[in-house]
Design a protein around this motif. Sequence first.
Motif, PDB file in Angstrom:
ATOM      1  N   ALA A 148     -32.358 -10.211  22.049  1.00 34.58           N
ATOM      2  CA  ALA A 148     -33.305 -10.972  21.236  1.00 34.58           C
ATOM      3  C   ALA A 148     -33.927 -12.135  22.001  1.00 34.58           C
ATOM      4  CB  ALA A 148     -32.604 -11.495  19.982  1.00 34.58           C
ATOM      5  N   SER A 149     -33.422 -12.414  23.214  1.00 35.14           N
ATOM      6  CA  SER A 149     -33.939 -13.532  24.001  1.00 35.14           C
ATOM      7  C   SER A 149     -35.007 -13.039  24.986  1.00 35.14           C
ATOM      8  CB  SER A 149     -32.799 -14.187  24.781  1.00 35.14           C
ATOM      9  OG  SER A 149     -32.347 -13.316  25.818  1.00 35.14           O
ATOM     10  N   SER A 150     -35.651 -13.992  25.646  1.00 30.23           N
ATOM     11  CA  SER A 150     -36.635 -13.614  26.665  1.00 30.23           C
ATOM     12  C   SER A 150     -35.970 -12.907  27.838  1.00 30.23           C
ATOM     13  CB  SER A 150     -37.371 -14.868  27.159  1.00 30.23           C
ATOM     14  OG  SER A 150     -36.443 -15.809  27.697  1.00 30.23           O
ATOM     15  N   GLU A 151     -34.669 -13.162  28.031  1.00 33.43           N
ATOM     16  CA  GLU A 151     -33.931 -12.509  29.114  1.00 33.43           C
ATOM     17  C   GLU A 151     -33.810 -11.007  28.878  1.00 33.43           C
ATOM     18  OE1 GLU A 151     -32.442 -12.627  32.772  1.00 33.43           O
ATOM     19  OE2 GLU A 151     -33.064 -14.427  31.675  1.00 33.43           O
ATOM     20  N   GLY A 152     -33.949 -10.593  27.612  1.00 35.58           N
ATOM     21  CA  GLY A 152     -33.839  -9.178  27.293  1.00 35.58           C
ATOM     22  C   GLY A 152     -35.094  -8.384  27.577  1.00 35.58           C
ATOM     23  N   HIS A 153     -36.158  -9.042  28.014  1.00 32.87           N
ATOM     24  CA  HIS A 153     -37.420  -8.345  28.290  1.00 32.87           C
ATOM     25  C   HIS A 153     -37.216  -7.303  29.397  1.00 32.87           C
ATOM     26  CE1 HIS A 153     -41.694  -7.627  28.682  1.00 32.87           C
ATOM     27  NE2 HIS A 153     -41.582  -7.781  29.997  1.00 32.87           N
ATOM     28  N   GLY A 154     -37.646  -6.078  29.140  1.00 34.31           N
ATOM     29  CA  GLY A 154     -37.526  -5.019  30.131  1.00 34.31           C
ATOM     30  C   GLY A 154     -36.228  -4.247  30.068  1.00 34.31           C
ATOM     31  N   PHE A 155     -35.272  -4.674  29.220  1.00 38.41           N
ATOM     32  CA  PHE A 155     -34.023  -3.924  29.102  1.00 38.41           C
ATOM     33  C   PHE A 155     -34.267  -2.616  28.348  1.00 38.41           C
ATOM     34  CE2 PHE A 155     -31.611  -7.437  30.679  1.00 38.41           C
ATOM     35  CZ  PHE A 155     -30.369  -6.909  31.034  1.00 38.41           C
ATOM     36  N   LEU A 156     -33.578  -1.564  28.779  1.00 35.62           N
ATOM     37  CA  LEU A 156     -33.649  -0.246  28.157  1.00 35.62           C
ATOM     38  C   LEU A 156     -32.231   0.232  27.888  1.00 35.62           C
ATOM     39  CD1 LEU A 156     -34.960   2.526  27.402  1.00 35.62           C
ATOM     40  CD2 LEU A 156     -34.791   3.111  29.844  1.00 35.62           C
ATOM     41  N   GLY A 157     -31.998   0.702  26.664  1.00 34.87           N
ATOM     42  CA  GLY A 157     -30.645   1.153  26.383  1.00 34.87           C
ATOM     43  C   GLY A 157     -30.522   1.915  25.094  1.00 34.87           C
ATOM     44  N   LEU A 158     -29.279   2.333  24.807  1.00 37.09           N
ATOM     45  CA  LEU A 158     -28.960   3.152  23.647  1.00 37.09           C
ATOM     46  C   LEU A 158     -28.149   2.358  22.641  1.00 37.09           C
ATOM     47  CD1 LEU A 158     -27.708   6.357  25.547  1.00 37.09           C
ATOM     48  CD2 LEU A 158     -30.063   5.779  24.913  1.00 37.09           C
ATOM     49  N   ALA A 159     -28.521   2.464  21.369  1.00 32.49           N
ATOM     50  CA  ALA A 159     -27.716   1.951  20.266  1.00 32.49           C
ATOM     51  C   ALA A 159     -27.132   3.165  19.559  1.00 32.49           C
ATOM     52  CB  ALA A 159     -28.558   1.114  19.315  1.00 32.49           C
ATOM     53  N   VAL A 160     -25.844   3.425  19.772  1.00 36.11           N
ATOM     54  CA  VAL A 160     -25.192   4.632  19.252  1.00 36.11           C
ATOM     55  C   VAL A 160     -24.385   4.249  18.014  1.00 36.11           C
ATOM     56  CG1 VAL A 160     -23.676   6.565  19.798  1.00 36.11           C
ATOM     57  CG2 VAL A 160     -25.036   5.485  21.616  1.00 36.11           C
ATOM     58  N   GLU A 161     -24.662   4.937  16.913  1.00 30.45           N
ATOM     59  CA  GLU A 161     -23.995   4.603  15.658  1.00 30.45           C
ATOM     60  C   GLU A 161     -23.883   5.854  14.796  1.00 30.45           C
ATOM     61  OE1 GLU A 161     -22.108   3.219  12.572  1.00 30.45           O
ATOM     62  OE2 GLU A 161     -22.446   1.928  14.325  1.00 30.45           O
ATOM     63  N   SER A 220     -38.226  -5.902  16.773  1.00 30.92           N
ATOM     64  CA  SER A 220     -38.871  -7.204  16.950  1.00 30.92           C
ATOM     65  C   SER A 220     -38.511  -7.862  18.274  1.00 30.92           C
ATOM     66  CB  SER A 220     -38.473  -8.135  15.799  1.00 30.92           C
ATOM     67  OG  SER A 220     -37.066  -8.342  15.784  1.00 30.92           O
ATOM     68  N   THR A 221     -37.670  -7.212  19.097  1.00 30.39           N
ATOM     69  CA  THR A 221     -37.292  -7.782  20.388  1.00 30.39           C
ATOM     70  C   THR A 221     -38.167  -7.204  21.490  1.00 30.39           C
ATOM     71  OG1 THR A 221     -35.677  -6.082  20.983  1.00 30.39           O
ATOM     72  CG2 THR A 221     -34.921  -7.848  19.528  1.00 30.39           C
ATOM     73  N   SER A 222     -38.063  -7.779  22.677  1.00 30.10           N
ATOM     74  CA  SER A 222     -38.839  -7.289  23.817  1.00 30.10           C
ATOM     75  C   SER A 222     -38.104  -6.204  24.591  1.00 30.10           C
ATOM     76  CB  SER A 222     -39.180  -8.452  24.757  1.00 30.10           C
ATOM     77  OG  SER A 222     -37.991  -9.090  25.204  1.00 30.10           O
ATOM     78  N   ALA A 223     -36.904  -5.843  24.139  1.00 24.83           N
ATOM     79  CA  ALA A 223     -36.142  -4.775  24.785  1.00 24.83           C
ATOM     80  C   ALA A 223     -36.516  -3.430  24.171  1.00 24.83           C
ATOM     81  CB  ALA A 223     -34.649  -5.026  24.626  1.00 24.83           C
ATOM     82  N   THR A 224     -36.263  -2.361  24.901  1.00 29.56           N
ATOM     83  CA  THR A 224     -36.467  -1.005  24.381  1.00 29.56           C
ATOM     84  C   THR A 224     -35.104  -0.453  23.992  1.00 29.56           C
ATOM     85  OG1 THR A 224     -38.373  -0.654  25.829  1.00 29.56           O
ATOM     86  CG2 THR A 224     -37.319   1.298  24.891  1.00 29.56           C
ATOM     87  N   VAL A 225     -34.893  -0.332  22.691  1.00 32.80           N
ATOM     88  CA  VAL A 225     -33.604   0.121  22.170  1.00 32.80           C
ATOM     89  C   VAL A 225     -33.797   1.487  21.520  1.00 32.80           C
ATOM     90  CG1 VAL A 225     -31.682  -0.398  20.639  1.00 32.80           C
ATOM     91  CG2 VAL A 225     -32.913  -2.269  21.768  1.00 32.80           C
ATOM     92  N   VAL A 226     -33.136   2.506  22.050  1.00 35.04           N
ATOM     93  CA  VAL A 226     -33.255   3.873  21.541  1.00 35.04           C
ATOM     94  C   VAL A 226     -32.121   4.118  20.551  1.00 35.04           C
ATOM     95  CG1 VAL A 226     -33.284   6.319  22.124  1.00 35.04           C
ATOM     96  CG2 VAL A 226     -34.255   4.622  23.713  1.00 35.04           C
ATOM     97  N   PRO A 227     -32.414   4.325  19.260  1.00 33.14           N
ATOM     98  CA  PRO A 227     -31.347   4.600  18.282  1.00 33.14           C
ATOM     99  C   PRO A 227     -30.829   6.028  18.442  1.00 33.14           C
ATOM    100  CG  PRO A 227     -33.482   4.684  17.210  1.00 33.14           C
ATOM    101  CD  PRO A 227     -33.744   4.257  18.626  1.00 33.14           C
ATOM    102  N   VAL A 228     -29.522   6.171  18.491  1.00 30.55           N
ATOM    103  CA  VAL A 228     -28.902   7.488  18.668  1.00 30.55           C
ATOM    104  C   VAL A 228     -27.867   7.671  17.563  1.00 30.55           C
ATOM    105  CG1 VAL A 228     -27.585   8.986  20.197  1.00 30.55           C
ATOM    106  CG2 VAL A 228     -29.229   7.355  21.160  1.00 30.55           C
ATOM    107  N   HIS A 229     -28.124   8.632  16.688  1.00 27.68           N
ATOM    108  CA  HIS A 229     -27.216   8.883  15.563  1.00 27.68           C
ATOM    109  C   HIS A 229     -26.149   9.880  15.993  1.00 27.68           C
ATOM    110  CE1 HIS A 229     -26.529  10.439  11.208  1.00 27.68           C
ATOM    111  NE2 HIS A 229     -25.638   9.522  11.559  1.00 27.68           N
ATOM    112  N   LEU A 230     -25.016   9.349  16.467  1.00 33.10           N
ATOM    113  CA  LEU A 230     -23.922  10.190  16.945  1.00 33.10           C
ATOM    114  C   LEU A 230     -22.587   9.546  16.590  1.00 33.10           C
ATOM    115  CD1 LEU A 230     -24.971  11.208  20.589  1.00 33.10           C
ATOM    116  CD2 LEU A 230     -24.936  12.688  18.574  1.00 33.10           C
TER     117      LEU A 230
END
Length: 763
Positions: A373-386, A401-411
Amino acid sequence: MTLGVQKTIQKTSAGDAKAAATPASAPSVLPDDFTVDKDARYTGSVIDFNKWRGFGHITMDEKGVVPGDKVFVHWKNIQTDDRFPRLQQGLQVEFGLMITNDWKGWSRVRCLKAKTVTLPGGGLVNIQDAMDAESMQFVGAQNFRYTGTVKFFDQFRGFGWVSIDDGFAMEDPVPKEIKGYAEYVDLDPALRPRELHIEGFDGDSYRLSRNGARLEVYISCWSDSRRPQWCCNWPGTPVPPRRCWIIADMAAHCCKAGVSADREILYNAYTRNTPLLSPAELSIFEQLLPEEKVNEANFNASRSRWALGWHPPDVLCPSDSIEMNGERAMLDGSAVLWPLAVILRGNMQITRTFVNIGAGTCLPPDPLYQLLASSEGHGFLGLAVEGDATRLKSCELEMASTSATVVPVHLSLNPVNAVHRLLPFLGPMFPEALPPWPLDFLVVDIDGVDCLVAEELMQLVRPKVMQLEIAFHVPPPFRYSMHWDSEKSPHWNDDYDIDRLNPAAGCSLSYALHKFKPFGYHLLRLTPLDAIFVHESVAPIMESGLGIKLPQDEFLCYRSSTLWVQLPGKYVREWFYAPHPAVAFSQIWSNISLVNQEMGRDDVDLVELNTGGKSLRMRIDKLAIEFGIIKGKNGEFMAYNVTLPGGTPITQEAIEHRQEEGAGQRYSGVIQWWHRWQGWGHILPDPGCTFPAAVQQKLDETASQAAAKAKSEEKGKEKLLYFRKDDCEWNLRTEIGKKVTFAVYLDDKGAGAKDVAPVEGQE
């Protein structure tokens, strides 16, 4: 897991006092020429009986019959309707004698035991209700029964949860579902003062505060017989004939601090009472909140033998908690990884990648929230597995709403499928590299097999920083982890509730350290719930950026921490400071038992689940029940004497609607198959056995179904009877090819054999 050996400081009832002091021993070995009268009955009194281990000894009234005039007795030979058969010291009983061939080491020996133990005259040994009445506080009368549903009961871990039906009026505020036990624990008893609140007579409330050897006792300014509006001479208020404070300083304090500006009573106002206590009274309070001393020599010896790290931990390593509105609260764990990302980015090229397994809603205290959620997260790419689709949708909306790219993974991941299921999502994140891929952050929080899943993922990734949820109630050096069973574990996932506690889940700190040390990981720090590990490839950067030395001593880090545990803190400290780990093994068994009995956990202990004195070897779900409710020492509630409606014990026979067939007729056959570890097998009836028509029909149906699946046509024609270990006589050695006799029954699953016994002379 559940839940008996008594721990040293546990309170014991009079009937168990001797058993606690001198634990019952195994049956003595008999000489080869010793015999007994199998039909004779004898009388005697109980010397001792360890209710946790289920056996004890009886001294015989008639002397000279057996060596030493003492007989071993096991709970299975007690004739009773009690939920958990037991005896009480000094109880007069009647019994027979039997000789058994028991294993001792690698050989069989002849042992003497009591059989068919009754009260004198043959009455059942029903003593549990009377003992419970002396030791338990019931919600309603002891025999009042509530109805509800077993949400689930897992026989492999020995606990479950009960939901109460609507419509019961209770004075006590019993929750719809009985809640679990957890607390924040200072692992070093000298870290900060410990407190205990207790209720006394006349409505008095006491607050005990322990700081090392010093104990202070405070008494409430309010009670049934002493209140500020009665004792402070308020204008216009008559003074009733009540006793008030006899010390002027106490009266002045309570009249000032015991009420608010608008004359409302403040029930949390206390005044110091220690100087007024007699030595005898102070001794009672000392027992309620005793001083916990640490044997430093023992602690250091254990630490030097078992610790993996050797550098003294920096102030960053231990976890701490904060006071908010008079309550202990944990620090926000979502701010931990953010500064580590700053340190890494400032000293090396990172991939700006992450995997968050068990991401939930991605809101605090999720470890990655503040970073992404911070400016430090800009450019981060990752998976949110739930695994929960609703929670994952909330995460997706929040992370949008963040500057990171978060891919939701339903697993839903487990150690068997984690690599296979995540591989298609991880590969595109590192298109030009081969595994293990250089992930920056891995977070695993699935309230179950966390360490096992993380270990399997080492095949795919090698994160620079890894954060795992830890079962901190199992302290160093004990290595504990929930393990995965392909058949049983998915049931737990089906019943998972994020708001429900489960002390059996997760892994201990020592387990995680030993498991990930070969992969190059060191402990960096603890939070109240998690442990953060860093890879050796970034260890120099962390040492320079944080001013620490790795690897850090996990014993010292753990000792200086305040941690969230799902077992009473005094028990956890008892294990941690044990003179030697071997000593604590028996204490762990005892303490987990006491959680259910004394702390009012929502788990239904095997003792409180009325199984008619038998082991329940099946999982039960959504089962209609009735039960009593007891109130624990800390005000928590626990189900008591849980049965089927009408008071029928919860047995596999009752659940599967067993019906005896053949009017007790005995049949013969051979054990054709026996599964030693699961405790069941098949009997091939002898040719010429004529079964009741209903049994024969079920055998024909089962044989037809088996023939459709069997590889061998001949094997598919076999008409086999199912049997369980619980349906065998005590002297049957269950071996393939063994000749046996049996009776038959029908249940929901088909035809089975019961009362399975060896052919005489072939025991």
